[in-house]
Design an enzyme around this catalytic site. Sequence first.
Site, PDB file in Angstrom:
ATOM      1  N   LEU A 111       0.878  -1.160   0.000  1.00 22.74           N
ATOM      2  CA  LEU A 111       0.000   0.000   0.000  1.00 22.74           C
ATOM      3  C   LEU A 111       0.915   1.209   0.000  1.00 22.74           C
ATOM      4  O   LEU A 111       1.875   1.254   0.768  1.00 22.74           O
ATOM      5  CB  LEU A 111      -0.895   0.024   1.247  1.00 22.74           C
ATOM      6  CG  LEU A 111      -2.009  -1.020   1.344  1.00 22.74           C
ATOM      7  CD1 LEU A 111      -2.721  -0.899   2.691  1.00 22.74           C
ATOM      8  CD2 LEU A 111      -3.002  -0.866   0.212  1.00 22.74           C
ATOM      9  N   ASP A 112       0.644   2.179  -0.861  1.00 18.80           N
ATOM     10  CA  ASP A 112       1.545   3.327  -0.890  1.00 18.80           C
ATOM     11  C   ASP A 112       1.403   4.150   0.390  1.00 18.80           C
ATOM     12  O   ASP A 112       0.506   3.925   1.205  1.00 18.80           O
ATOM     13  CB  ASP A 112       1.343   4.175  -2.152  1.00 18.80           C
ATOM     14  CG  ASP A 112      -0.019   4.830  -2.248  1.00 18.80           C
ATOM     15  OD1 ASP A 112      -0.488   5.375  -1.234  1.00 18.80           O
ATOM     16  OD2 ASP A 112      -0.620   4.808  -3.339  1.00 18.80           O
ATOM     17  N   ARG A 113       2.285   5.087   0.553  1.00 19.69           N
ATOM     18  CA  ARG A 113       2.381   5.830   1.811  1.00 19.69           C
ATOM     19  C   ARG A 113       1.085   6.528   2.201  1.00 19.69           C
ATOM     20  O   ARG A 113       0.746   6.639   3.381  1.00 19.69           O
ATOM     21  CB  ARG A 113       3.518   6.864   1.689  1.00 19.69           C
ATOM     22  CG  ARG A 113       3.917   7.520   3.000  1.00 19.69           C
ATOM     23  CD  ARG A 113       5.051   8.495   2.755  1.00 19.69           C
ATOM     24  NE  ARG A 113       5.540   9.079   3.991  1.00 19.69           N
ATOM     25  CZ  ARG A 113       6.441  10.040   4.043  1.00 19.69           C
ATOM     26  NH1 ARG A 113       6.956  10.525   2.923  1.00 19.69           N
ATOM     27  NH2 ARG A 113       6.836  10.529   5.208  1.00 19.69           N
TER      28      ARG A 113
END
Length: 247
Positions: A111-113
């Site tokens: 999951l991206d930041r």
Amino acid sequence: MNKKKDGFIRLNHYLSNSGISSRRKSDQLIQSGIIEVNGKSVSKLGTMVHVNDVIKFHGHRIKNKKKIYILLNKPKGFITSTQDQYERKTVMNLIPTSFFFNYRIYPVGRLDRSTTGVLLLTNDGYVTEKLTHPKYNLKKIYHVLLNKEVQDQDIDKIKKGKIYLHEGRVQIDFIYRGNTKNRITIGLHIGWNRIIRRIFKKLTYQVIQLDRVNFGGLTKRNLKVGCWCFLSKKEINNIIHEKNKHY
């Protein structure tokens, strides 16, 4: 069955059970010749080893370890990684360090930041492969908050597969509005990098919030953002063996 009654197991299963890697990557490690069994380098796929054999990886003995499964509701601002070269916060900062150092758990999938939601951390290579390899056709469901109301024609374009990214045509499972016209729920099996954000950028929308609410059958189970809980081996098996149903 992976194990035989006499205590033997395929070497790639042993490696994945130890948390070293997935079974697919374990085959690559075996073929490279860096795995030793009882002092001898082994490079043949399908090699059987006994659970009491001495197995070494880069000269260090590895053992089948207790499997740990941690379900996390990832908050915004954390990198999905065990460490970060820029010393940014990672999801490992949200759990006790003993799980990281004693069991070598790691986050499954990415999951991206800026994205929140369901994330699994484990040391089980078999489960990792089931949840990440494209051949298993993993389902994912997201709640999306956009910067403006979504037009019907844009929903129709997404639904009918009329969006193209550099990987190809985007095919989703479903899409529908939430309780306001700038909130969307979308389900898909494609695992392309940042695909949700790129879909809506293509249509001139900006994603304000992105929350994964289902990851291969895993849900947040009413966990508050930043909180986690243990899952049992039985729970994991029930989830990963369940057919991917469209919602």
